[in-house]
Scaffold this motif. Structure first.
Motif, mmCIF file in Angstrom:
data_model
loop_
_atom_site.group_PDB
_atom_site.id
_atom_site.type_symbol
_atom_site.label_atom_id
_atom_site.label_comp_id
_atom_site.label_asym_id
_atom_site.label_seq_id
_atom_site.Cartn_x
_atom_site.Cartn_y
_atom_site.Cartn_z
ATOM 1 N N GLY A 1 0.763 -1.432 0.105
ATOM 2 C CA GLY A 1 -0.017 0.003 -0.171
ATOM 3 C C GLY A 1 0.692 1.223 -0.068
ATOM 4 N N ARG A 2 2.090 1.388 -0.140
ATOM 5 C CA ARG A 2 3.039 2.422 0.067
ATOM 6 C C ARG A 2 3.302 2.787 -1.370
ATOM 7 N N TYR A 3 3.148 1.993 -2.479
ATOM 8 C CA TYR A 3 3.581 2.286 -3.613
ATOM 9 C C TYR A 3 2.493 2.353 -4.647
ATOM 10 N N SER A 4 2.580 3.191 -5.714
ATOM 11 C CA SER A 4 1.501 3.120 -7.007
ATOM 12 C C SER A 4 2.295 3.203 -8.122
ATOM 13 N N LEU A 5 1.544 3.223 -9.265
ATOM 14 C CA LEU A 5 1.979 3.091 -10.710
ATOM 15 C C LEU A 5 2.191 4.528 -11.168
ATOM 16 N N SER A 6 3.053 4.977 -11.832
ATOM 17 C CA SER A 6 3.397 6.131 -12.617
ATOM 18 C C SER A 6 2.811 6.183 -13.931
ATOM 19 N N THR A 7 2.557 7.391 -14.602
ATOM 20 C CA THR A 7 2.036 7.120 -16.014
ATOM 21 C C THR A 7 3.012 7.896 -16.917
ATOM 22 N N SER A 8 4.269 8.133 -16.350
ATOM 23 C CA SER A 8 5.382 8.591 -17.303
ATOM 24 C C SER A 8 5.746 7.469 -18.400
ATOM 25 N N ASP A 9 6.353 8.230 -19.322
ATOM 26 C CA ASP A 9 6.732 7.554 -20.619
ATOM 27 C C ASP A 9 7.661 6.490 -20.239
ATOM 28 N N SER A 10 8.395 6.630 -19.224
ATOM 29 C CA SER A 10 9.283 5.416 -18.827
ATOM 30 C C SER A 10 8.575 4.372 -18.056
ATOM 31 N N SER A 11 7.541 4.771 -17.321
ATOM 32 C CA SER A 11 6.813 3.785 -16.486
ATOM 33 C C SER A 11 6.132 2.989 -17.483
ATOM 34 N N ILE A 12 5.329 3.411 -18.410
ATOM 35 C CA ILE A 12 4.456 3.049 -19.433
ATOM 36 C C ILE A 12 5.451 1.860 -20.179
ATOM 37 N N ALA A 13 6.601 2.183 -20.545
ATOM 38 C CA ALA A 13 7.219 1.214 -21.190
ATOM 39 C C ALA A 13 7.748 0.082 -20.601
ATOM 40 N N ALA A 14 8.240 0.221 -19.313
ATOM 41 C CA ALA A 14 8.434 -0.868 -18.074
ATOM 42 C C ALA A 14 7.059 -1.810 -17.968
ATOM 43 N N LEU A 15 5.885 -0.998 -18.062
ATOM 44 C CA LEU A 15 4.662 -1.996 -17.717
ATOM 45 C C LEU A 15 4.304 -2.664 -19.066
ATOM 46 N N LEU A 16 4.607 -2.071 -20.113
ATOM 47 C CA LEU A 16 4.328 -2.840 -21.378
ATOM 48 C C LEU A 16 5.227 -4.246 -21.242
ATOM 49 N N CYS A 17 6.560 -3.987 -21.021
ATOM 50 C CA CYS A 17 7.242 -5.168 -20.952
ATOM 51 C C CYS A 17 6.804 -6.263 -19.780
ATOM 52 N N ALA A 18 6.205 -5.669 -18.881
ATOM 53 C CA ALA A 18 5.999 -6.564 -17.470
ATOM 54 C C ALA A 18 4.512 -7.102 -17.909
ATOM 55 N N LEU A 19 3.537 -6.395 -18.338
ATOM 56 C CA LEU A 19 2.069 -6.960 -18.459
ATOM 57 C C LEU A 19 1.942 -7.381 -19.981
ATOM 58 N N TYR A 20 2.931 -7.737 -20.859
ATOM 59 C CA TYR A 20 2.527 -8.210 -21.954
ATOM 60 C C TYR A 20 1.137 -9.256 -21.948
ATOM 61 N N PRO A 21 0.490 -8.986 -22.822
ATOM 62 C CA PRO A 21 -0.717 -9.653 -22.707
ATOM 63 C C PRO A 21 -0.868 -11.158 -23.257
ATOM 64 N N HIS A 22 0.375 -11.732 -23.377
ATOM 65 C CA HIS A 22 0.348 -13.064 -23.788
ATOM 66 C C HIS A 22 1.048 -14.004 -22.657
ATOM 67 N N PHE A 23 0.295 -14.684 -21.868
ATOM 68 C CA PHE A 23 0.942 -15.518 -20.711
ATOM 69 C C PHE A 23 1.297 -16.554 -21.114
ATOM 70 N N PRO A 24 2.581 -17.088 -19.982
ATOM 71 C CA PRO A 24 3.302 -18.316 -20.509
ATOM 72 C C PRO A 24 2.160 -19.613 -20.536
ATOM 73 N N ALA A 25 2.352 -20.593 -21.338
ATOM 74 C CA ALA A 25 1.385 -21.840 -21.219
ATOM 75 C C ALA A 25 1.767 -22.439 -19.797
ATOM 76 N N HIS A 26 3.113 -22.771 -19.665
ATOM 77 C CA HIS A 26 3.260 -23.460 -18.421
ATOM 78 C C HIS A 26 4.779 -22.924 -17.920
ATOM 79 N N SER A 27 5.275 -23.410 -17.019
ATOM 80 C CA SER A 27 6.152 -22.588 -16.024
ATOM 81 C C SER A 27 7.753 -22.514 -16.762
ATOM 82 N N THR A 28 7.817 -23.192 -17.749
ATOM 83 C CA THR A 28 9.084 -23.148 -18.523
ATOM 84 C C THR A 28 8.939 -22.438 -19.966
#
Length: 1959
Positions: free
Chosen positions: A1585-1612
């Motif tokens: 609860g201490r952190y939130s997300l920023s909408t700066s350009d740099s943050s959006i780039a990082a979030l695009l990498c992190a939340l890329y909407p294709h999820f792995p089918a299995h753990s490897t």
């Protein structure tokens, strides 16, 4: 006779005799290294003396000759405290053998060893030195540089430096060092000139002899000197003269004293930094000089220094290979001349923050000339040529780069050539001392001639140079400065110890317990023959030891006896004395003086023992100190010195005064010097000194009288001798108590007292009187000095009477009516002599009165400037300027030294000092100030106020000591500043206005980032027993405030923990065999494990930055538990039993994520170093994945920059794939956007495309390549670097190569290249400078939609000639591979640019035919990309979301809830429905990005609706058309968007969704979906609860990498997206939680915030109220934040000036200090606000005093003073009686103070009440309280106050409006009653100048003060009787500015009408 008394009187008694033994000596014996030190053989010091006793000091550093017997030495200095407060103790640096011991301590603090060092070879010298760690080496900002305090230990071949911070350096020395000196800038080395120094060979220039080293990591460079030549042009050259020896070096002023052994002369030089042009001159020397010798200078030196690094041993001869260098022709191939290789220079240039201790051998060894230069083994050779050192071309460097000199000495002074030149007249001791008036002397002791030469010097007016004056010689055998009291001790050759100030002799020093030298009979000291006075006497030993006071001291030995004839020498050797007892065996005369520190000094006795003595201070009481300073300021220097010398000798005579009689002694001494006869003056005659000070009687006093009787006294008193002394002028030393013998009465005294005009201060009496009057006025402003004021007034009255200054006498009478009688003893000053008195120009006939001045200001009358003494009357100055600023409103009063308010007092010669003062009062802070009050408060904290602590301004404690009337305007200003202070005020201001919340904030703001108040240190006890789930370190306190209503945090912990076994619940059907049942259970567990392995990513989000690790313990990483427990028996289910097939490496990525989650707990502010990171490396190989994750996490929180390059290399060479991925991503994230070269190299090695085409094919694992590509994107983020962009653009479409090259998982590589390209050109849009030829957007478009592949440009075309053997792609682009990367690259390049043309490329196809060409999944990305480009068009409603869906889909798509499918032949329903859901998901995701971290309500509602819809679609009957996988993906995407919007808020609805999805484990729910759901859960509780997300350009780039909407089918599965990138969300997280912390309890609490948003195109400027602790919106949207009342003090943080202040608060855990207002309770205790003090009493206004019960006060204020006041003064006792009215008064005053928030006014209320009561009882002995009441009343009726009230009608009243009129009336009544009761006669008598009767005096003074009646001398000359009417009176008194009220009361008297007109 008189001579003899003079001699006796000027004796100074030294105090605190202690035996001195260096502390280190004892410690050495017990030190572990003592075995080989054989300290027992230390000879006593006495054997070291040559017989004549004139050898130098034993331990002195000047004599470090390597003497056989000398084993130890030490030096002392004044204690230095870390924090910078005043400390008074000694520090000792002791060295013996191989050891150096640094100890601290004194009488008051026990001695203790601070550090002990042991080195390898004998210590030659040890010293303290401060090195400057500066960026630029100019003299100017010397003061601002950081200083590194070090101890330097010199050994024969190297010097060790140990800094206080704990860094160690070793520098090897290229030559033998004779001496090291600490300077202001660093170290100075003196090269010893050994005999083997000149090698045979051609003549050449000598090498320099002086070198400097400015920092342990710097080069040793030669010193240059600048001396004027004959023709006036100055010449700069190296110091090469061997005859020049340094004898002394001082840091401030920075000067060097040298001795020329050839000429036998001393010179003084200024030491400074070299100017660049001078350095260049020296280096160019070689080019201009025609002679060969000249050429050699700089180059040969450099070459010599360099060549040593080859490994020659300088120990055998420092110049062994010297000749060889010069005789050979020097060529580049010569092997003897290795220039230092560049790589090592880089090492040397490593930042100084790197602790050199890491690789002392590798860096500083080779970097300096060699380190252990004793061996000549080949090993040593290979060391300096090791491959690492010349890997990049070490021979390319120029042959000998010259060494640039750093310090320069300028010649200042040389002594004149003596007539008789003695060979060795080198000074053995030099020091700087100043006399009592601040003149400075450089003194040097020439031992061979037994004289101390003192050269006077001073700074020139422009402070740039020192001017040396005349030389004075003092005969001396030794000397030492006593800096604390500006004197020096001189040991004369006779053995006497004499105190001098400058060159003025003060007196001999008497040391109790040491026999005076005259007692010694030994012949060791030749003494000049003495006249009768100096006959040596002996004394029996028993007596000597028996009573020290009995020793007959000094040459003028008075034998104590009433019979003076005994001084006949014949009787000296009477049988009384034992002749054969000579003092040979005692032989203790003082041999030398050493180690002076402040006012302590060590005496070395001839028997080798040492004693330490303290020289007494000039004055101990503050009053005497202040008076002395004032008198010193006003007198001419010579007279001032004489006056101080006389005072000092009286004050410090043996058996000196105690503190309380010091004042009496001072008065007597001063008046004697003015010519008074104090014995005949009534008030000084009665001074009681405890024990008289006459030295004649002093020895007697010590022995209790056994046999003596009073007759002895009578005899002594009646002797001629007594008469003689009494009439003698020097009776200032005879401060006898009044003796009964004198039977004269006071009356007899008064006749014949006259002043002796020949005394020292007679002519200066008026000046002294005036400055003492100013001191008196100054002391009146300090309530603590009341005693002093009373003492001083007696002296002033006497002087005023004698100088016939009636107005002054009247002034004192009005202040102290009972002390100052109207009549008194007057001393006649001879008329003839009055002419000699100098009345200074500043003398005013009217007494300056500070109260009067303030009063006039308040009434608005003009006043002459108030005189003040700079540096002494600081309070007066402060009060006058504050009133001028605040009451008169004159802003300029502070700036231009305010001549119209203050007149400075100075005597002509002291001009420079005046200028120096001027500069002290300028504004120091450019703090934002708006009103006068704020100006005043800020100025006061900056003013240099106190004499004793000049660093502080005016503080609250000073304010409390001001009288309350004077302090009132200042308090008023403070009161109004307190309401709305600026948030950027410095700490001191906040303390002054009583806002501890702000001052604590300011103070924390200056601290380095470290643990904050909120970090919970100790994990709570319950956690430790159970297994660690990695979430114990969360801050419970804050979380329980944020989510106080429920237990959602525990629930989140339960959902995210992966350390406990899961519950496997499978029902065993009857038909299942046991074996099948076990398999069934294990299959179920495998399903559950998919979820368990996905948890750590979410856990990392939840615990983000919540922990400060302990550097001595490894980081705990909770283990990933993949076992289960099956009910009912709780049997363990395990996957490794072999019953079912478990995928290989299943857990490797899960462990990696687990490691990241553990590492992300570490807060960025923690103290972590390289060693700790390596220390965490696990022992077992199976934990390597977790460590890899840990490394990545350290990169994300910025700690990986501390990891040494060596270790990074180490990890990468291991070839462990995970470690490489973690390390590369971590290092890149830590260097985000820096284009760091070394990191770029590191990453390029792993990317074939960035290596030259010819390079070896490295076998880099595919995932590592992906990580490296993303790493390049991070390091070059936002830089639009052309080459990088070009390579990445090509890499998106990299074709598969032959032999399986690049064939598997190509999608993730292409995506990584696209993401990296997007980051590099982030947000640059169409203005990509210099890339137009690359056609970036067109190329990306082609990658997105497909088409013919272009010819591969660039250098890698060779590689792609032969096609892949596995994949046939032909000439077209494989869109399935390249599309995602290209789409996101376009989105990032055009992010927020609102570029319509690019956005239209990304529109979803609107015909069925086109739809069939695009994978539905890619539609999600296109929609997302299009919305991100059209950033400003995103609206948070479902209508906007639907608008993204093309018409054809909207019309024909099935509603998923329908039962029957509509049939249509040309429409593919499956395609349409899939396209529909993906487009909706893409729009939702863009909504999540747009409102990330904003908690926007409409966005939340909209997304929540879609999430619910998708949940229902999933269970709909025809979900199979769309495909459950697609629906699950979309649901996960929507859920993530929802979590982004609500990041950190812990929203309950989202939590319920996550919890529901957590429970779904079978079916389509694979590892990837679990990952998404738990990431959503983690984002929701980001960082607890201490952190939130920023909408700066740099943050959006990082979030695009992190939340890329294709999820792995299995753990490897890393085919489409590398799993490690999921953690990049950290780069988008920012701390935004503001936690109010109550400044009194230090606990987090609730507070109401008002947040003001800036206006934007969507909304106007709006305000919103939030209850903190709360997450703030993004800072760039805000205008200001305000802590709102009424419960807490208001606090405004203005963000329009910049967000830096708030950012620093948020980064330190968001702690915002708040302070409860008095009478309020916190929101926790009183949520509705019904219990406040005001709420209770508002009901009934009149009875408020009664209704307020003092008991209740404890709930409203924590101030202990107020609590105890309520306890003791407001509670009724049993016998109340007449006290009830007092109790009521106190209660209502207390109530007033608490409710109006002015508790500081409580003392003022009570003082006023007390004063009024005293006046009513007619007991006013001094009128200061009445003055204060008068000032208070005047302040409240003053014009400025009335105006302020009109301007701000809502202002709280500062003092109760009902209290003041009552006080005023009461005083008027009392005085009027007194007038009626006969006071009028008294007033009349006073005005007509007749005496008045005693009892009325005090009331009369009160009347005069209160009504401001002028002194009789100022009344109109026409007389009092002349007037007939009141009107006439008014007219006459107009110019006297007398108030009308007063005139009305005086009118009857003045008009001759006996009845007063009382109003």
């Amino acid at each position: 006779m008189s001579n003899f008394y003079e001699e006796r009187a000027t004796m100074i008694a030294a105090g605190d005799l202690q035996e001195f033994v260096p502390f280190g000596r004892d410690h050495c014996k017990h030190h572990p290294n003592a075995l080989n030190l054989q300290l027992r053989q230390l000879q006593p010091a006495s054997e070291l003396w040559s017989s004549d006793g004139a050898a130098g000091l034993v331990g002195s550093l000047q004599e470090v000759t390597i003497h056989e017997k000398q084993k130890e030495s030490w030096q002392l200095r004044k204690g230095v405290s870390e924090i910078g407060e005043e400390v008074d103790y000694d520090e000792e640096l002791y060295m013996a053998g191989n050891m150096v011991i640094w100890s601290k301590g004194s009488k008051s603090q026990a001695l203790a060893v601070y550090k002990a060092f042991t080195v390898d070879s004998p210590v030659q010298q040890a010293l303290w030195c401060d090195f400057i760690i500066s960026q630029d080496k100019s003299d100017k900002d010397y003061s601002s540089d950081e200083v590194e305090k070090c101890i330097c230990i010199l050994q024969s071949s190297c010097i060790n430096m140990h800094s206080i911070e704990g860094k160690d350096y070793i520098a090897s020395l290229p030559f033998q060092v004779a001496n090291v000196w600490p300077t202001k800038y660093g170290l100075l080395f003196e090269r010893s000139n050994s005999s083997c120094e000149v090698p045979p060979g051609p003549p050449r220039e000598p090498l320099p002899t002086l070198f400097s080293m400015l920092h342990p990591l710097d080069e040793i460079t030669p010193l240059v000197c600048k001396s004027a030549s004959l023709f006036g042009s100055s010449r700069v050259q190296y110091v090469v003269d061997h005859a020049m020896k340094i004898v002394f070096l001082h840091t401030d002023p920075s000067i060097v004293m040298t001795y020329d052994t050839v000429q036998g002369l001393h010179s003084v030089w200024a030491l400074r930094r070299v100017k660049t042009e001078e350095g260049n001159v020296v280096l160019k020397f070689s080019e201009q000089g025609g002679t060969p010798q000249n050429v050699a200078t700089s180059s040969s030196l450099t070459a010599h220094l360099r060549s040593l690094s080859k490994g020659d041993s300088p120990v055998t001869s420092p110049f062994q290979n010297y000749s060889s260098i010069h005789s050979q022709s020097r060529s580049a191939s010569s092997p003897s001349l290795h220039s230092r290789s560049p790589s090592i220079s880089n090492m040397a240039a490593l930042s100084r923050a790197h602790s050199p201790a890491l690789g002392v051998y590798s860096f500083s060894g080779v970097q300096r000339f060699s380190l252990s230069s004793h061996s000549q083994s080949p090993k040593r050779h290979s060391f300096s040529h090791s491959p690492s050192s010349n890997s990049n071309g070490s021979f390319l460097a120029p042959e000998t780069e010259p060494i640039v000199p750093e310090l320069c000495i300028d010649h200042l002074w040389t002594e004149t050539v003596p007539r008789l030149r003695k060979k060795n007249s080198q000074a053995s001791k030099v020091f700087i001392t100043s006399d009592l008036c601040g003149q400075k002397f450089l003194c040097y002791l020439v031992e061979s001639e037994l004289q101390l030469r003192c050269v006077k010097f001073q700074e020139s007016n422009d402070k740039t140079q020192l001017i040396f004056g005349s030389v004075t010689n003092i005969q001396a055998k030794d000397a030492a400065p006593v800096e604390k009291i500006d004197t020096m001790l001189v040991l004369e050759s006779s053995g006497n110890l004499v105190l001098y100030t400058g060159v003025v002799r003060v007196g001999k020093v008497f040391i109790p317990g040491l026999p005076a030298p005259s007692l010694t009979m030994s012949n060791t000291m030749p003494r000049p023959s003495t006249p009768l006075d100096g006959v040596t006497t002996a004394n029996p030993l028993s007596k000597l030891l028996g009573s020290l006071d009995e020793v007959l001291f000094e040459d003028a030995s008075v034998l104590v006896s009433p019979v003076p004839e005994l001084r006949d020498s014949s009787k000296l050797h009477d049988s009384l004395y034992n002749e054969d007892c000579t003092f040979q065996q005692l032989g203790t005369y003082i041999h030398s003086i050493r180690d002076p520190v402040r006012n302590r000094v060590t005496l070395e006795l001839s028997n080798g023992s040492m004693v330490r003595i303290t020289i007494p201070e000039i004055a101990t009481s503050e009053l005497v100190q202040t008076c002395l300073q004032a008198i010193k300021f006003i007198l001419p220097k010579e007279i001032a010195v004489q006056m101080l010398v006389k005072w000092y000798s009286v004050h410090s005579a043996p058996g000196g005064p105690s503190d309380h009689s010091e004042w009496n002694l001072f008065v007597t001494c001063l008046m004697n010097m003015m010519g008074y006869n104090t014995d005949r003056l009534a008030w000084t005659r009665n001074f009681d000194f405890e024990g008289s000070l006459s030295p004649v009687i002093a020895p007697k006093k010590a022995r209790p009288s056994e046999t003596g009787s009073d007759d002895d006294w009578e005899y002594l008193l009646n002797s001629d001798y007594h008469q003689n002394v009494e009439s003698h002028l020097l009776n200032r030393s005879l401060c006898l108590s009044p003796l009964e013998v004198s039977q004269m009465k006071d009356e007899d005294f008064s006749q014949n007292l006259s002043l002796d005009s020949s005394t020292l201060l007679f002519t200066h009496i008026p000046a002294i009187f005036f400055v003492l009057h100013l001191v008196y006025e100054e002391l009146k402003l300090n309530t603590l000095m009341g005693e002093g004021v009373r003492s001083l007034v007696e002296l002033l009255v006497q002087l005023a009477r004698d100088l016939k200054l009636e107005p002054y006498v009247d002034h004192y009478y009005r202040d102290f009516p009972t002390l100052v009688r109207t009549t008194g003893q007057v001393c006649i000053i001879d008329q003839g002599h009055t002419g000699f008195m100098q009345y200074p120009s500043f003398f005013t006939p009217e007494p300056p009165s500070v109260y009067q001045w303030v009063s006039s200001c308040l009434k608005g009358e003009g006043m002459p400037p108030y005189p003040y003494l700079p540096g002494i009357c600081e309070r007066g100055r402060l009060v006058v300027l504050s009133i001028a600023l605040y009451i008169l409103g004159d802003e300029s009063s502070l700036s231009d030294e305010s001549s119209q308010y203050l007149s400075r007092i100075s005597i002509a010669p002291q001009k420079p000092q005046a200028e120096q003062e001027e500069s002290r009062f300028s504004f120091r802070h450019s703090t934002s100030v708006s009103s006068l009050g704020e100006r005043l408060v800020v100025w006061m904290t900056n003013v240099e106020f106190s004499l004793f602590l000049p660093s502080q301004g005016f503080t609250l404690r000073d304010l409390e000591t001001l009288p309350f009337g004077i302090a009132l305007p200042i308090r008023d200003a403070i009161y109004h500043c307190r309401e709305q202070p600026a948030s950027d005020w410095p700490e001191a201001v906040c303390l002054l206005i009583g806002r501890q919340d702000l001052s604590k904030q300011a103070c924390e703001g200056n601290l380095p980032k470290g643990k904050s108040v909120l970090s919970s240190d100790v994990p709570s006890g319950t956690e430790t027993e159970e297994e660690d789930d990695g979430m114990n370190d969360m801050n419970q306190e804050v979380m329980s405030l944020i989510w106080s209503e429920d237990l959602r945090v525990q629930d989140v912990r339960r959902l995210l923990q992966s350390a406990h076994p899961v519950r496997v619940n499978v029902v065993q059907y009857p038909e299942l065999s046991d074996h099948e049942f076990i398999e069934e259970k294990e299959n179920r567990l495998l399903q559950l494990c998919q979820r368990t392995m996905a948890l750590p990513v979410g856990r990392g989000m939840f615990t983000l930055f919540s922990y400060h690790p302990v550097p001595t313990e490894p980081l705990p990483i909770p283990k990933l538990n993949l076992t289960g427990r099956a009910p009912p028996r709780n049997t363990t289910v395990d996957l490794n039993s072999g019953n079912i097939d478990v995928p290989p490496n299943m857990t490797s990525w899960a462990s990696f994520h687990n490691g990241v989650a553990a590492g992300l707990k570490i807060a960025p502010a923690s103290q972590i170093d390289s060693a700790w990171i390596v220390y965490n490396k696990p022992k077992h190989a199976e934990l390597a994945n977790e460590y890899a994750g840990f490394l990545m996490a350290l990169g994300l929180n910025g700690h990986l920059t501390k990891l040494a390059t060596l270790n990074i290399h180490d990890y990468l060479t291991k070839g462990h794939e995970m470690t490489s991925i973690g390390l590369l991503l971590g290092v890149a994230a830590a260097k985000l956007g820096t284009m760091d070269m070394s990191v770029t190299r590191l990453l390029s090695i792993h990317i074939p495309a960035l290596l030259p085409p010819t390079s070896t094919e490295l076998d880099v694992p595919h995932n590592v390549q992906v990580a490296a590509v993303v790493g390049i994107g991070l390091v070059y983020q936002g830089t639009a670097h052309r080459h990088t962009a070009e390579v990445l653009l090509a890499e998106i479409g990299r074709p598969p190569g032959p032999e399986m090259e690049y064939c598997t998982d190509r999608e993730s590589y292409s995506l990584a290249a696209g993401l990296a390209l997007g980051m590099v050109c982030l947000g640059h849009g169409s203005n990509l400078i210099g890339m137009s030829d690359l056609n970036v957007p067109e190329q990306l478009y082609q990658y997105m939609v497909g088409g013919h592949r272009r010819f591969q440009a660039g250098m890698h075309r060779e590689k792609h000639k032969s096609p892949s053997y596995q994949i046939k792609e032909g000439d077209t682009i494989n869109v399935d591979v390249t599309c995602p990367g290209a789409t996101l690259a376009l989105a990032m390049i055009y992010l927020k640019t609102n570029n319509r043309s690019i956005a239209d490329w990304l529109r979803a196809p609107d015909t069925m035919y086109l739809l069939d060409f695009v994978k539905p999944e890619f539609l999600l990305l296109r929609t997302l990309a299009r919305c991100l480009i059209l950033w400003d068009d995103i609206l948070p409603n479902s209508k906007w979301v639907d608008s993204n869906v093309p018409q054809i889909i909207r019309e024909n798509s099935i509603s998923l809830s329908e039962i029957e499918l509509p049939c249509s032949e040309d429409l593919n329903l499956e395609t349409l429905s899939q396209a529909h859901v993906y487009i909706i998901a893409g729009a939702c995701l863009s909504l999540g990005f747009r409102f990330a971290g904003s908690e926007n309500l409409s966005a939340f509602n909209c997304l929540h609706k879609f999430a619910k819809d998708f949940m229902t679609y999933l269970s709909a009957p025809n979900a199979s058309v769309t495909g459950p996988y697609n629906l699950e993906t979309c649901l996960s995407v929507v859920l993530l968007s929802l979590a982004m919007v609500m990041a950190g808020s812990g929203n309950l609805k989202v939590l319920q969704l996550c919890r529901f999805l957590h429970m779904k484990t079978g079916g389509e729910m694979n590892y990837g979906f679990h990952l998404a759901h738990h990431m959503a859960l983690g984002l929701l509780f980001l960082g607890g609860g201490r952190y939130s997300l920023s909408t700066s350009d740099s943050s959006i780039a990082a979030l695009l990498c992190a939340l890329y909407p294709h999820f792995p089918a299995h753990s490897t599965d890393n085919r489409y997206h590398l799993q490690a990138l999921r953690h990049l969300y950290v780069l988008a997280a920012e701390p935004r939680l503001l936690v109010p912390v109550d400044v009194d309890t230090n606990m987090p609490c609730y507070a109401l915030l008002e947040v003001t948003y800036k206006g934007t195109q969507w909304y106007e400027q709006t305000k919103e109220e939030l209850m903190a602790p709360t997450l703030l919106p993004e800072l760039h949207l805000l205008k200001q934040i305000k802590v709102k009342g009424p419960r807490y003090w208001e606090l405004l943080i203005d963000l329009s000036k910049g967000t830096q202040h708030l950012k620093s608060i948020l980064s330190k855990d968001g702690v915002l200090y708040v302070k409860l207002r008095a009478g309020q309770l916190s929101y926790k205790e009183d949520p509705m606000g019904w219990q406040s003090l005001l709420a209770q009493t508002v009901a009934n206004r009149n009875s408020e005093a009664r209704a307020f019960k003092p008991e209740t006060i404890s709930t409203f204020t924590s101030d202990p003073a107020l609590l105890s006041f309520a306890e003791y003064f407001c509670k009724p006792t049993v016998n109340v009686g007449q006290k009830q009215e007092l109790l009521d008064l106190f209660s209502s005053v207390l109530y007033e103070c608490v409710t109006q928030e002015t508790p500081e006014m409580l003392p003022a209320y009570i003082a006023m009440d007390q004063a009024v009561r005293r006046l009513g009882r007619r007991e006013m002995s001094e009128t200061s309280d009445l003055w204060q009441i008068k000032l208070v009343l005047e302040f409240f009726s003053s014009r400025s106050h009335q105006e302020r009230l009109q301007n701000q009608p809502k202002r709280g009243l500062f003092m109760n409006s009902e209290f003041l009129p009552v006080v005023k009336c009461t005083i008027d009544n009392i005085l009027d009653q007194w007038l009626q009761a006969g006071g009028d006669r008294c007033v009349h008598a006073y005005l007509s100048g007749q005496p008045c009767e005693e009892p009325q005096l005090s009331m009369l003074a009160c009347f005069l003060v209160y009504h401001a009646v002028p002194a009789p001398q100022r009344l109109p000359s026409a007389g009092l009787e002349g007037s007939t009417s009141f009107a006439e009176l008014l007219f006459r008194f107009k110019q006297l500015k007398m108030p009308v009220r007063a005139l009305l009361r005086l009118a009857p008297l003045l008009l001759g009408n006996p009845q007063p007109m009382v109003m």
